[in-house]
Scaffold this motif. Structure first.
Motif, PDB file in Angstrom:
ATOM      1  N   LEU A   1       0.762  27.094 -58.664  1.00 30.85           N
ATOM      2  CA  LEU A   1       2.001  27.620 -58.103  1.00 30.85           C
ATOM      3  C   LEU A   1       2.519  28.718 -59.021  1.00 30.85           C
ATOM      4  CD1 LEU A   1       4.053  24.486 -56.995  1.00 30.85           C
ATOM      5  CD2 LEU A   1       2.701  25.992 -55.558  1.00 30.85           C
ATOM      6  N   ARG A   2       2.613  29.935 -58.519  1.00 31.94           N
ATOM      7  CA  ARG A   2       3.217  31.009 -59.310  1.00 31.94           C
ATOM      8  C   ARG A   2       4.706  31.058 -58.971  1.00 31.94           C
ATOM      9  NH1 ARG A   2       2.662  35.189 -62.464  1.00 31.94           N
ATOM     10  NH2 ARG A   2       0.437  34.835 -62.764  1.00 31.94           N
ATOM     11  N   LEU A   3       5.527  30.980 -59.998  1.00 35.05           N
ATOM     12  CA  LEU A   3       6.972  30.945 -59.815  1.00 35.05           C
ATOM     13  C   LEU A   3       7.546  32.358 -59.822  1.00 35.05           C
ATOM     14  CD1 LEU A   3       7.880  28.049 -62.274  1.00 35.05           C
ATOM     15  CD2 LEU A   3       7.507  27.892 -59.813  1.00 35.05           C
TER      16      LEU A   3
ATOM     17  N   ARG B   1       1.902  24.089 -67.626  1.00 33.02           N
ATOM     18  CA  ARG B   1       2.597  25.371 -67.482  1.00 33.02           C
ATOM     19  C   ARG B   1       1.726  26.449 -68.113  1.00 33.02           C
ATOM     20  NH1 ARG B   1       8.542  24.962 -66.717  1.00 33.02           N
ATOM     21  NH2 ARG B   1       9.114  22.754 -66.608  1.00 33.02           N
ATOM     22  N   LEU B   2       1.355  27.426 -67.308  1.00 35.07           N
ATOM     23  CA  LEU B   2       0.504  28.517 -67.766  1.00 35.07           C
ATOM     24  C   LEU B   2       1.295  29.816 -67.783  1.00 35.07           C
ATOM     25  CD1 LEU B   2      -2.639  27.664 -65.602  1.00 35.07           C
ATOM     26  CD2 LEU B   2      -2.150  26.899 -67.935  1.00 35.07           C
ATOM     27  N   ASP B   3       0.753  30.797 -68.502  1.00 32.92           N
ATOM     28  CA  ASP B   3       1.368  32.133 -68.559  1.00 32.92           C
ATOM     29  C   ASP B   3       2.843  32.054 -68.925  1.00 32.92           C
ATOM     30  OD1 ASP B   3      -1.124  32.904 -67.797  1.00 32.92           O
ATOM     31  OD2 ASP B   3      -0.541  33.766 -65.870  1.00 32.92           O
ATOM     32  N   ARG B   4       3.118  31.297 -70.003  1.00 32.80           N
ATOM     33  CA  ARG B   4       4.487  31.154 -70.522  1.00 32.80           C
ATOM     34  C   ARG B   4       5.460  30.649 -69.457  1.00 32.80           C
ATOM     35  NH1 ARG B   4       2.452  35.843 -72.438  1.00 32.80           N
ATOM     36  NH2 ARG B   4       3.597  37.100 -70.926  1.00 32.80           N
ATOM     37  N   GLY B   5       4.972  29.687 -68.651  1.00 32.93           N
ATOM     38  CA  GLY B   5       5.828  29.040 -67.667  1.00 32.93           C
ATOM     39  C   GLY B   5       5.884  29.704 -66.320  1.00 32.93           C
ATOM     40  N   ALA B   6       5.148  30.803 -66.129  1.00 32.46           N
ATOM     41  CA  ALA B   6       5.192  31.505 -64.851  1.00 32.46           C
ATOM     42  C   ALA B   6       4.342  30.827 -63.787  1.00 32.46           C
ATOM     43  CB  ALA B   6       4.736  32.951 -65.024  1.00 32.46           C
TER      44      ALA B   6
ATOM     45  N   GLU C   1      13.365  30.848 -64.003  1.00 29.73           N
ATOM     46  CA  GLU C   1      14.598  30.662 -64.762  1.00 29.73           C
ATOM     47  C   GLU C   1      15.252  29.330 -64.438  1.00 29.73           C
ATOM     48  OE1 GLU C   1      18.940  32.898 -65.273  1.00 29.73           O
ATOM     49  OE2 GLU C   1      17.275  33.914 -64.293  1.00 29.73           O
ATOM     50  N   LEU C   2      15.253  28.964 -63.150  1.00 31.62           N
ATOM     51  CA  LEU C   2      15.846  27.690 -62.751  1.00 31.62           C
ATOM     52  C   LEU C   2      15.087  26.510 -63.325  1.00 31.62           C
ATOM     53  CD1 LEU C   2      16.589  28.459 -58.993  1.00 31.62           C
ATOM     54  CD2 LEU C   2      18.289  28.153 -60.809  1.00 31.62           C
ATOM     55  N   LEU C   3      13.780  26.698 -63.538  1.00 30.72           N
ATOM     56  CA  LEU C   3      12.916  25.607 -63.971  1.00 30.72           C
ATOM     57  C   LEU C   3      12.574  25.723 -65.450  1.00 30.72           C
ATOM     58  CD1 LEU C   3      11.783  23.192 -62.419  1.00 30.72           C
ATOM     59  CD2 LEU C   3       9.631  24.427 -62.186  1.00 30.72           C
ATOM     60  N   ALA C   4      13.518  26.161 -66.239  1.00 29.27           N
ATOM     61  CA  ALA C   4      13.264  26.335 -67.666  1.00 29.27           C
ATOM     62  C   ALA C   4      13.011  24.997 -68.358  1.00 29.27           C
ATOM     63  CB  ALA C   4      14.451  27.048 -68.322  1.00 29.27           C
ATOM     64  N   GLY C   5      13.641  23.925 -67.883  1.00 24.39           N
ATOM     65  CA  GLY C   5      13.461  22.601 -68.477  1.00 24.39           C
ATOM     66  C   GLY C   5      12.592  21.719 -67.606  1.00 24.39           C
ATOM     67  N   PRO C   6      12.460  20.441 -67.968  1.00 27.47           N
ATOM     68  CA  PRO C   6      11.620  19.535 -67.191  1.00 27.47           C
ATOM     69  C   PRO C   6      12.244  19.079 -65.881  1.00 27.47           C
ATOM     70  CG  PRO C   6      12.639  18.364 -69.017  1.00 27.47           C
ATOM     71  CD  PRO C   6      12.978  19.808 -69.199  1.00 27.47           C
TER      72      PRO C   6
ATOM     73  N   GLY D   1      15.525  24.329 -51.892  1.00 25.79           N
ATOM     74  CA  GLY D   1      14.234  24.817 -51.422  1.00 25.79           C
ATOM     75  C   GLY D   1      13.169  24.754 -52.500  1.00 25.79           C
ATOM     76  N   LEU D   2      13.527  25.124 -53.743  1.00 23.48           N
ATOM     77  CA  LEU D   2      12.570  25.058 -54.838  1.00 23.48           C
ATOM     78  C   LEU D   2      12.178  23.619 -55.133  1.00 23.48           C
ATOM     79  CD1 LEU D   2      10.953  26.274 -57.140  1.00 23.48           C
ATOM     80  CD2 LEU D   2      13.050  26.316 -58.525  1.00 23.48           C
ATOM     81  N   ALA D   3      13.152  22.717 -55.127  1.00 27.66           N
ATOM     82  CA  ALA D   3      12.855  21.310 -55.387  1.00 27.66           C
ATOM     83  C   ALA D   3      11.904  20.748 -54.333  1.00 27.66           C
ATOM     84  CB  ALA D   3      14.152  20.501 -55.423  1.00 27.66           C
TER      85      ALA D   3
END
Length: 464
Positions: free
Chosen positions: A35-37, A19-24, A43-48, A59-61
């Motif tokens: 992959l840029r989120l 995870r780069l750029d603080r998870g972005a 927000e949806l992918l805050a956890g593992p 769609g994200l999954a």
């Protein structure tokens, strides 16, 4: 195939994904990708883990799965009663008996006797179909596939024995309607491990794809799965163009061809190592080397059917140039390799403007690319291109020293990655057997290229 993931289905970020750029931004997959989120996705992918609850999360999954940065964690799947087990066999009554003793609770079991000298004997409730003469394993599997009436079919060769609980982890993957095929890990059977070849095969078998789960995608870390043990969606195989199932014209590599045809049709394929089956690896030196050479003969046919998917090495042009300069083992060559690597790192950083720290990321990625390229070239020198390496070694003492050094270093590195800390071989014997393994496969590769009058399986692929 873009079927929507069901509610309750979850995906988990791969442990190697960064995870780069603080998870972005996510960096991972094979081959690696960024992959840029979007803010909502971040927000949806805050956890593992991400659990499918609606169209947006589905769609994200799917995006994360297809990028290879996450793995499925299905909630439910089909039942064993919806599975027909198909077993192709020829003159292996002992192995067949051991296999059938380990298969329980499925909808049906069909044994296809592919021209055995003595007709097979099976327990009550097992159906036997017989070929009057041997037509090969692909045809035997297709005969069983045509007989099956269940939605799912498990193919098990007669020289494997499934471990307890092998089927459920595979069935769970078929809860994703886009998955057509899932395969377990194939490990050494209980009888394997005696002698040097047996101990080598226990850690380095061509059938064992390792401990890490993965999508099955051409030219990735897991590019195919062997047909010794597969679970498939019957409708997906039946709808394949050319051959509804395995290509019966291929005596070898028909499993690779099947995987790649399914992938070309848009289906997803998975490798699930928590499910295991034991395999009776060949441990006699002659039969072991013969099998390796036999596998090699299939590359030319694959290169003809699937252009661009069977290169001996796939390199970025800069890594090829840098490695080529370094392998000259001269001061100008080493300096040139350093200049090329530094230039490529700068160019890579400029290609990552969306990152907060593009230079830092490029400095981390470039050495990985160079190391991977060097590993590929060292392996290919003793595997795919060994006749050329031998000719160079005869003509040039410097080339001879370089090629021998590559063989030793790559063999020791292979031992360190795959066999260190296990009850296997010492580094020297492992390296010698790795070289024999590669030379046998490479010999088969050149034989296949000669038969097909094609060098496609021998040519490197340079990509940007």
């Amino acid at each position: 195939m873009t079927a929507r993931l069901p509610v309750g289905f979850a995906v988990e970020i791969d442990r190697t994904t960064r995870r780069l750029d603080r998870g972005a931004v996510l960096l991972g997959g094979s081959p690696p990708r960024l992959l840029r989120l979007a803010p909502v996705a971040r927000e949806l992918l805050a956890g593992p883990r991400l659990r499918v609850a609606d169209r947006r999360t589905a769609g994200l999954a799917r995006t994360l799965l297809d990028a290879g940065v996450a793995h499925p964690r299905p909630a439910t799947g089909p039942t064993a009663a919806e599975v027909t087990v198909v077993v192709p066999v020829r003159d292996n009554p002992t192995g067949l008996a051991a296999l059938l003793a380990g298969v329980h609770g499925v909808g049906a079991v069909v044994v296809v006797d592919d021209g055995s000298r003595t007709p097979v004997r099976v327990p009550d409730g097992v159906r036997v179909l017989r070929h009057a003469r041997s037509r090969g394993p692909a045809a035997a599997r297709n005969t069983g596939l045509a007989e099956a009436s269940t939605p799912y079919v498990a193919f098990l060769d007669s020289d494997v024995v499934p471990a307890p609980g092998w089927l459920q982890p595979l069935l769970a993957h078929l809860g994703d309607p886009a998955v057509a095929l899932v395969a377990p890990r194939i490990v050494a059977g209980a009888e394997v491990g005696r002698g040097s070849v047996g101990r080598y095969e226990a850690v380095r078998s061509s059938l064992d794809l390792g401990r890490r789960e993965a999508p099955v995608v051409p030219r990735s870390r897991v590019a195919y799965v062997p047909s010794a043990a597969l679970l498939v969606r019957r409708a997906a195989l039946a709808a394949l163009p050319s051959w509804p199932g395995f290509d019966e014209s291929m005596p070898v590599a028909e499993d690779v061809d099947l995987c790649w045809r399914l992938h070309a049709e848009g289906w997803r394929l998975r490798y699930e190592p928590t499910s295991t089956v034991g395999h009776a690896h060949r441990t006699d030196v002659r039969s072991w080397l013969g099998r390796k050479a036999f596998y090699g003969t299939g590359a030319a046919a694959l290169a003809w059917r699937h252009p661009g998917l069977v290169p001996p090495v796939a390199l970025a042009p800069w890594t090829a140039l840098a490695c080529g300069l370094a392998l000259t083992a001269t001061r100008p060559g080493l300096v040139g390799a350093a200049v090329v690597s530094a230039t490529a790192t700068v160019r890579l950083s400029r290609a990552l403007p969306q990152l907060e720290h593009p230079v830092r990321t490029a400095v981390g990625l470039a050495p990985q690319g160079l190391l991977g390229a060097g590993w590929q070239l060292a392996s290919a020198a003793w595997r795919h291109w060994w006749p050329l390496s031998a000719a160079l070694a005869v003509l040039s003492p410097r080339s001879r020293r370089t090629i021998l050094a590559l063989g030793v270093v790559e063999g020791l590195a292979d031992w360190f990655v795959h066999a260190r800390g296990q009850a296997g071989l010492d580094p020297v014997r492992h390296t010698l057997l790795k070289r024999a393994d590669d030379l046998a496969y490479g010999t088969g590769l050149w034989v296949g290229a000669w038969r097909h009058r094609s060098t496609a399986a021998l040519r490197p692929h340079l990509r940007g």
